[in-house]
Scaffold this motif. Sequence first.
Motif, mmCIF file in Angstrom:
data_model
loop_
_atom_site.group_PDB
_atom_site.id
_atom_site.type_symbol
_atom_site.label_atom_id
_atom_site.label_comp_id
_atom_site.label_asym_id
_atom_site.label_seq_id
_atom_site.Cartn_x
_atom_site.Cartn_y
_atom_site.Cartn_z
ATOM 1 N N ASN A 6 71.290 37.393 59.576
ATOM 2 C CA ASN A 6 72.457 36.769 58.955
ATOM 3 C C ASN A 6 72.461 35.250 59.231
ATOM 4 O OD1 ASN A 6 73.767 36.213 61.457
ATOM 5 N ND2 ASN A 6 74.599 38.297 61.522
ATOM 6 N N GLY A 7 73.417 34.537 58.606
ATOM 7 C CA GLY A 7 73.457 33.076 58.738
ATOM 8 C C GLY A 7 73.573 32.616 60.183
ATOM 9 N N ASP B 262 72.431 53.666 59.727
ATOM 10 C CA ASP B 262 73.849 53.273 59.696
ATOM 11 C C ASP B 262 74.030 51.838 60.157
ATOM 12 O OD1 ASP B 262 75.092 55.363 58.628
ATOM 13 O OD2 ASP B 262 75.775 56.284 60.516
ATOM 14 N N TRP B 263 73.323 51.492 61.236
ATOM 15 C CA TRP B 263 73.398 50.124 61.783
ATOM 16 C C TRP B 263 72.920 49.136 60.712
ATOM 17 C CZ3 TRP B 263 70.145 46.049 62.384
ATOM 18 C CH2 TRP B 263 70.534 45.026 63.252
ATOM 19 N N ALA B 264 71.794 49.460 60.094
ATOM 20 C CA ALA B 264 71.214 48.553 59.095
ATOM 21 C C ALA B 264 72.160 48.404 57.889
ATOM 22 C CB ALA B 264 69.859 49.086 58.644
ATOM 23 N N ARG B 265 72.734 49.514 57.453
ATOM 24 C CA ARG B 265 73.647 49.497 56.299
ATOM 25 C C ARG B 265 74.882 48.651 56.618
ATOM 26 N NH1 ARG B 265 74.697 54.673 56.097
ATOM 27 N NH2 ARG B 265 72.886 55.387 54.952
ATOM 28 N N THR B 266 75.339 48.711 57.870
ATOM 29 C CA THR B 266 76.555 47.993 58.274
ATOM 30 C C THR B 266 76.305 46.501 58.475
ATOM 31 O OG1 THR B 266 77.202 49.983 59.468
ATOM 32 C CG2 THR B 266 78.428 47.984 59.992
ATOM 33 N N HIS B 267 75.223 46.151 59.170
ATOM 34 C CA HIS B 267 75.040 44.750 59.573
ATOM 35 C C HIS B 267 74.109 43.951 58.667
ATOM 36 C CE1 HIS B 267 77.340 45.554 63.148
ATOM 37 N NE2 HIS B 267 76.537 46.553 63.469
ATOM 38 N N HIS B 268 73.199 44.644 57.979
ATOM 39 C CA HIS B 268 72.233 43.918 57.125
ATOM 40 C C HIS B 268 72.016 44.707 55.831
ATOM 41 C CE1 HIS B 268 71.260 41.165 60.450
ATOM 42 N NE2 HIS B 268 71.446 42.235 61.199
ATOM 43 N N PRO B 269 73.082 44.806 54.987
ATOM 44 C CA PRO B 269 73.001 45.690 53.810
ATOM 45 C C PRO B 269 71.837 45.395 52.859
ATOM 46 C CG PRO B 269 75.251 44.896 54.131
ATOM 47 C CD PRO B 269 74.398 44.158 55.103
ATOM 48 N N ALA B 270 71.551 44.088 52.619
ATOM 49 C CA ALA B 270 70.472 43.771 51.664
ATOM 50 C C ALA B 270 69.116 44.202 52.244
ATOM 51 C CB ALA B 270 70.467 42.284 51.342
ATOM 52 N N TRP B 271 68.925 43.997 53.549
ATOM 53 C CA TRP B 271 67.674 44.441 54.181
ATOM 54 C C TRP B 271 67.591 45.968 54.153
ATOM 55 C CZ3 TRP B 271 67.195 46.794 59.337
ATOM 56 C CH2 TRP B 271 65.872 47.127 59.632
#
Length: 238
Positions: free
Chosen positions: A134-135, A213-222
């Motif tokens: 993220n930014g 779940d972690w990936a979907r929550t914190h880095h949806p595009a990835w």
Amino acid sequence: MSVRAKDFDEKARGEFARIGTTRVRRGELLRHPVYTRFLHWSVAIFFILSLLTGFAIYSPWLFHWIAPLFGGGPRTRLLHPWFGLVFTVFFFFQFLNWFVPMAWTEADRRWTKRLRQYAMNEEGRELEDVGFFNGGQKLYFWAIVVSAILFLITGVLMWFDHLVGRWIVAVSYVIHDLAALVMLAGFIIHVYEGTAHQPGTFRSMIDGTVTEDWARTHHPAWFRTATDSHEEAQKTRE
Ligand code: HEM
């Protein structure tokens, strides 16, 4: 430079994948391969050693308990530039490893506008366009790049202070210490983000994986890219 850097990095990833392994179970995604983890923890160890020895040199009241850990005052002074140098070398390889996913994008500009909500944990889920980093993570990375360059230049000038003018050494001290303060603030925020603020993040630097779940929550595009390519690979195999 970028093609050669990429080739080198891919080769190193391949070599390290043979030495260590990353087991990705069902419902998990590979986040950081062995090579990345090796570099990250090498950077972290030498950063902390530089920080401790730097503190001891900088502040007498910390000096009396930190310096004995490194074999006394003169030894601490001797070790500090070497720790700093090794930190810079490892971070250089980490830079090669990460500069592509750390490229600044329009999505990161949008992310920085929501910094307050992010810090206050107001929204559970990140914006849909947040990719691998993220930014905030990118800002931290680029702050380290700038600080590492400043550390290296000013550190060498202070190391060989007998070869340069006194005012150059004096200015170097100020820049070196300012860069250290920026790095210290960033480091404290970083450790908080990587552990308490986002449960499930720390393990990515230990065993290399995160849950979907972690990936979907914190880095949806990835998450979308990683699961699409995973599904495509499975289809090709079928
Ligand atoms: C010693 C305590 C530390 C912990 C617990 C820690 C934890 C982590 C974790 C879990 C990640 C992965 C984040 C993700 O995949 O989203 C990460 C990434 C990273 N670490 Fe560390 N780290 C530590 C020290 C350091 C130090 C000393 C540096 C450099 C001076 C550093 C630089 C980075 C950078 C640039 C990233 C990628 C961007 C980011 O996630 O902020 N880390 N760290």
